[in-house]
Design a protein around this motif. Structure first.
Motif, PDB file in Angstrom:
ATOM      1  N   VAL A  22       0.844  -1.199   0.000  1.00 49.08           N
ATOM      2  CA  VAL A  22       0.000   0.000   0.000  1.00 49.08           C
ATOM      3  C   VAL A  22       0.874   1.241   0.000  1.00 49.08           C
ATOM      4  CG1 VAL A  22      -1.661   1.344   1.351  1.00 49.08           C
ATOM      5  CG2 VAL A  22      -2.005  -1.108   1.049  1.00 49.08           C
ATOM      6  N   ALA A  23       1.927   1.244   0.807  1.00 52.85           N
ATOM      7  CA  ALA A  23       2.809   2.411   0.913  1.00 52.85           C
ATOM      8  C   ALA A  23       3.506   2.722  -0.405  1.00 52.85           C
ATOM      9  CB  ALA A  23       3.839   2.189   2.012  1.00 52.85           C
ATOM     10  N   THR A  24       3.839   1.703  -1.169  1.00 54.55           N
ATOM     11  CA  THR A  24       4.523   1.926  -2.447  1.00 54.55           C
ATOM     12  C   THR A  24       3.554   2.219  -3.582  1.00 54.55           C
ATOM     13  OG1 THR A  24       4.535  -0.442  -2.937  1.00 54.55           O
ATOM     14  CG2 THR A  24       6.488   0.471  -1.844  1.00 54.55           C
ATOM     15  N   GLY A  25       2.255   2.082  -3.327  1.00 55.44           N
ATOM     16  CA  GLY A  25       1.263   2.380  -4.354  1.00 55.44           C
ATOM     17  C   GLY A  25       0.949   1.214  -5.273  1.00 55.44           C
ATOM     18  N   ILE A  26       1.539   0.052  -5.010  1.00 49.70           N
ATOM     19  CA  ILE A  26       1.271  -1.122  -5.852  1.00 49.70           C
ATOM     20  C   ILE A  26      -0.147  -1.629  -5.599  1.00 49.70           C
ATOM     21  CG2 ILE A  26       1.923  -3.532  -6.247  1.00 49.70           C
ATOM     22  CD1 ILE A  26       4.828  -2.657  -5.731  1.00 49.70           C
ATOM     23  N   VAL A  27      -0.598  -1.556  -4.363  1.00 46.58           N
ATOM     24  CA  VAL A  27      -1.936  -1.992  -3.987  1.00 46.58           C
ATOM     25  C   VAL A  27      -2.690  -0.799  -3.418  1.00 46.58           C
ATOM     26  CG1 VAL A  27      -3.242  -3.517  -2.460  1.00 46.58           C
ATOM     27  CG2 VAL A  27      -1.143  -4.334  -3.498  1.00 46.58           C
ATOM     28  N   ALA A  28      -3.921  -0.598  -3.891  1.00 49.83           N
ATOM     29  CA  ALA A  28      -4.758   0.478  -3.359  1.00 49.83           C
ATOM     30  C   ALA A  28      -5.295   0.072  -1.989  1.00 49.83           C
ATOM     31  CB  ALA A  28      -5.905   0.765  -4.310  1.00 49.83           C
ATOM     32  N   PRO A  29      -5.517   1.024  -1.078  1.00 50.13           N
ATOM     33  CA  PRO A  29      -6.031   0.685   0.249  1.00 50.13           C
ATOM     34  C   PRO A  29      -7.325  -0.111   0.206  1.00 50.13           C
ATOM     35  CG  PRO A  29      -5.261   2.938   0.238  1.00 50.13           C
ATOM     36  CD  PRO A  29      -5.195   2.437  -1.191  1.00 50.13           C
ATOM     37  N   ALA A  30      -8.215   0.181  -0.737  1.00 53.81           N
ATOM     38  CA  ALA A  30      -9.477  -0.566  -0.827  1.00 53.81           C
ATOM     39  C   ALA A  30      -9.221  -2.033  -1.131  1.00 53.81           C
ATOM     40  CB  ALA A  30     -10.379   0.035  -1.900  1.00 53.81           C
ATOM     41  N   MET A  31      -8.171  -2.317  -1.908  1.00 58.41           N
ATOM     42  CA  MET A  31      -7.839  -3.703  -2.221  1.00 58.41           C
ATOM     43  C   MET A  31      -7.312  -4.404  -0.983  1.00 58.41           C
ATOM     44  SD  MET A  31      -6.047  -2.768  -5.799  1.00 58.41           S
ATOM     45  CE  MET A  31      -5.443  -4.350  -6.274  1.00 58.41           C
ATOM     46  N   ALA A  32      -6.532  -3.715  -0.183  1.00 61.50           N
ATOM     47  CA  ALA A  32      -5.962  -4.298   1.021  1.00 61.50           C
ATOM     48  C   ALA A  32      -7.030  -4.598   2.055  1.00 61.50           C
ATOM     49  CB  ALA A  32      -4.906  -3.362   1.610  1.00 61.50           C
ATOM     50  N   GLU A  33      -8.137  -3.879   2.010  1.00 57.93           N
ATOM     51  CA  GLU A  33      -9.219  -4.104   2.962  1.00 57.93           C
ATOM     52  C   GLU A  33      -9.973  -5.384   2.667  1.00 57.93           C
ATOM     53  OE1 GLU A  33     -11.615  -0.603   2.962  1.00 57.93           O
ATOM     54  OE2 GLU A  33      -9.981   0.651   3.684  1.00 57.93           O
ATOM     55  N   GLY A  34      -9.768  -5.988   1.503  1.00 58.75           N
ATOM     56  CA  GLY A  34     -10.370  -7.281   1.227  1.00 58.75           C
ATOM     57  C   GLY A  34     -11.739  -7.205   0.594  1.00 58.75           C
ATOM     58  N   SER A  35     -11.949  -6.307  -0.329  1.00 61.10           N
ATOM     59  CA  SER A  35     -13.246  -6.228  -1.004  1.00 61.10           C
ATOM     60  C   SER A  35     -13.330  -7.345  -2.034  1.00 61.10           C
ATOM     61  CB  SER A  35     -13.425  -4.848  -1.649  1.00 61.10           C
ATOM     62  OG  SER A  35     -12.332  -4.575  -2.496  1.00 61.10           O
ATOM     63  N   ARG A  36     -13.731  -8.520  -1.598  1.00 61.20           N
ATOM     64  CA  ARG A  36     -13.805  -9.728  -2.417  1.00 61.20           C
ATOM     65  C   ARG A  36     -15.207  -9.886  -2.960  1.00 61.20           C
ATOM     66  NH1 ARG A  36     -14.558 -15.535  -1.096  1.00 61.20           N
ATOM     67  NH2 ARG A  36     -13.408 -16.682  -2.660  1.00 61.20           N
ATOM     68  N   ASN A  37     -15.316 -10.269  -4.218  1.00 57.27           N
ATOM     69  CA  ASN A  37     -16.605 -10.492  -4.858  1.00 57.27           C
ATOM     70  C   ASN A  37     -17.052 -11.919  -4.557  1.00 57.27           C
ATOM     71  OD1 ASN A  37     -18.775 -10.852  -6.572  1.00 57.27           O
ATOM     72  ND2 ASN A  37     -17.866  -9.722  -8.253  1.00 57.27           N
ATOM     73  N   VAL A  38     -17.706 -12.109  -3.428  1.00 56.09           N
ATOM     74  CA  VAL A  38     -18.116 -13.440  -2.972  1.00 56.09           C
ATOM     75  C   VAL A  38     -19.066 -14.101  -3.966  1.00 56.09           C
ATOM     76  CG1 VAL A  38     -19.280 -14.707  -1.119  1.00 56.09           C
ATOM     77  CG2 VAL A  38     -17.754 -12.817  -0.561  1.00 56.09           C
ATOM     78  N   ALA A  39     -20.004 -13.359  -4.513  1.00 57.12           N
ATOM     79  CA  ALA A  39     -20.986 -13.928  -5.451  1.00 57.12           C
ATOM     80  C   ALA A  39     -20.289 -14.515  -6.680  1.00 57.12           C
ATOM     81  CB  ALA A  39     -21.998 -12.864  -5.874  1.00 57.12           C
ATOM     82  N   ALA A  40     -19.261 -13.857  -7.170  1.00 54.26           N
ATOM     83  CA  ALA A  40     -18.546 -14.363  -8.351  1.00 54.26           C
ATOM     84  C   ALA A  40     -17.813 -15.660  -8.021  1.00 54.26           C
ATOM     85  CB  ALA A  40     -17.559 -13.315  -8.862  1.00 54.26           C
ATOM     86  N   PHE A  41     -17.122 -15.690  -6.895  1.00 57.24           N
ATOM     87  CA  PHE A  41     -16.346 -16.879  -6.541  1.00 57.24           C
ATOM     88  C   PHE A  41     -17.222 -18.062  -6.138  1.00 57.24           C
ATOM     89  CE2 PHE A  41     -12.817 -13.908  -6.419  1.00 57.24           C
ATOM     90  CZ  PHE A  41     -11.804 -14.675  -6.963  1.00 57.24           C
ATOM     91  N   GLU A  42     -18.461 -17.824  -5.748  1.00 58.45           N
ATOM     92  CA  GLU A  42     -19.354 -18.915  -5.390  1.00 58.45           C
ATOM     93  C   GLU A  42     -20.290 -19.321  -6.518  1.00 58.45           C
ATOM     94  OE1 GLU A  42     -21.256 -17.858  -1.709  1.00 58.45           O
ATOM     95  OE2 GLU A  42     -19.403 -18.104  -0.585  1.00 58.45           O
ATOM     96  N   ALA A  43     -20.202 -18.668  -7.664  1.00 63.65           N
ATOM     97  CA  ALA A  43     -21.085 -18.955  -8.800  1.00 63.65           C
ATOM     98  C   ALA A  43     -20.877 -20.384  -9.287  1.00 63.65           C
ATOM     99  CB  ALA A  43     -20.830 -17.964  -9.928  1.00 63.65           C
ATOM    100  N   ARG A  44     -21.980 -21.075  -9.529  1.00 64.18           N
ATOM    101  CA  ARG A  44     -21.936 -22.461  -9.998  1.00 64.18           C
ATOM    102  C   ARG A  44     -22.174 -22.582 -11.493  1.00 64.18           C
ATOM    103  NH1 ARG A  44     -20.399 -26.766  -7.070  1.00 64.18           N
ATOM    104  NH2 ARG A  44     -21.021 -26.691  -4.932  1.00 64.18           N
ATOM    105  N   THR A  45     -22.659 -21.513 -12.140  1.00 65.03           N
ATOM    106  CA  THR A  45     -22.841 -21.529 -13.592  1.00 65.03           C
ATOM    107  C   THR A  45     -22.040 -20.383 -14.192  1.00 65.03           C
ATOM    108  OG1 THR A  45     -24.756 -20.045 -13.670  1.00 65.03           O
ATOM    109  CG2 THR A  45     -25.214 -22.414 -13.316  1.00 65.03           C
ATOM    110  N   LEU A  46     -21.700 -20.535 -15.458  1.00 60.29           N
ATOM    111  CA  LEU A  46     -20.937 -19.491 -16.132  1.00 60.29           C
ATOM    112  C   LEU A  46     -21.737 -18.194 -16.188  1.00 60.29           C
ATOM    113  CD1 LEU A  46     -18.283 -18.848 -17.555  1.00 60.29           C
ATOM    114  CD2 LEU A  46     -19.371 -19.535 -19.695  1.00 60.29           C
ATOM    115  N   ASP A  47     -23.043 -18.288 -16.461  1.00 63.49           N
ATOM    116  CA  ASP A  47     -23.883 -17.088 -16.514  1.00 63.49           C
ATOM    117  C   ASP A  47     -23.911 -16.353 -15.174  1.00 63.49           C
ATOM    118  OD1 ASP A  47     -24.488 -17.397 -19.196  1.00 63.49           O
ATOM    119  OD2 ASP A  47     -26.355 -18.486 -18.802  1.00 63.49           O
ATOM    120  N   GLU A  48     -24.007 -17.100 -14.061  1.00 65.39           N
ATOM    121  CA  GLU A  48     -23.995 -16.484 -12.731  1.00 65.39           C
ATOM    122  C   GLU A  48     -22.669 -15.759 -12.482  1.00 65.39           C
ATOM    123  OE1 GLU A  48     -24.615 -19.515  -9.804  1.00 65.39           O
ATOM    124  OE2 GLU A  48     -26.716 -19.826 -10.347  1.00 65.39           O
ATOM    125  N   ALA A  49     -21.573 -16.398 -12.871  1.00 55.18           N
ATOM    126  CA  ALA A  49     -20.255 -15.796 -12.665  1.00 55.18           C
ATOM    127  C   ALA A  49     -20.100 -14.529 -13.500  1.00 55.18           C
ATOM    128  CB  ALA A  49     -19.162 -16.796 -13.021  1.00 55.18           C
TER     129      ALA A  49
END
Length: 155
Positions: A22-49
């Motif tokens: 974060v300090a070097t600017g490689i990762v944005a603070p919002a990314m470090a906070e863990g904003s994970r797209n749970v719905a995408a990673f749990e999708a069981r069909t390609l259309d859902e993903a």
């Protein structure tokens, strides 16, 4: 070594790495906070993903390259490289069409990063690999068929 001490050292080291990124600017603070797209990673069909990633109407692009073996001997670790020549690429997602969970990886990139991802993924069987690239609010796609001789995913 005491298990609690090991856990504390492991957690502290991980936080230190995130803080440095974060300090070097490689990762944005919002990314470090863990904003994970749970719905995408749990999708069981390609259309859902695709829907969860906002890519239902992704536009095909020749500026996305997927490098993968034509035949993967072992589906437990298939090497993939996805690169984008699309200006201002901010996100690259990898989807595996025939896997139980479709989204294999989702990378958010900063402007300082080269839009190339090298990774290994599990593949259940012969299928198409989808690469999605987000740039300036638009989503682009490319696909590649990979033949798997021994599957690496359970259902």
């Amino acid at each position: 070594m005491d298990r609690r001490r090991r856990k504390v050292l492991k957690a502290g080291g991980g936080m230190g790495i995130w803080a440095a990124l974060v300090a070097t600017g490689i990762v944005a603070p919002a990314m470090a906070e863990g904003s994970r797209n749970v719905a995408a990673f749990e999708a069981r069909t390609l259309d859902e993903a695709l829907q969860a990633l906002g890519a239902a109407a992704a536009q095909d692009s020749g500026a996305i390259r997927i490098v993968a073996p034509d035949v993967a001997e072992d589906g437990r670790a298939v090497a993939l490289t996805v690169s984008s020549d699309i200006p201002r690429t901010e996100q690259i997602a990898i989807l595996i069409e025939e896997n139980p969970f479709k989204v294999a990886a989702n990378f958010r990139l900063s402007g300082a990063m080269t839009p190339t991802i090298h990774t290994r993924v599990k593949m259940a069987r012969t299928t198409r690999v989808h690469a999605l690239v987000k740039a300036e609010g638009r989503i682009y796609a490319a696909r590649r068929e990979v033949t798997v001789t021994v599957g690496g995913c359970g259902t």
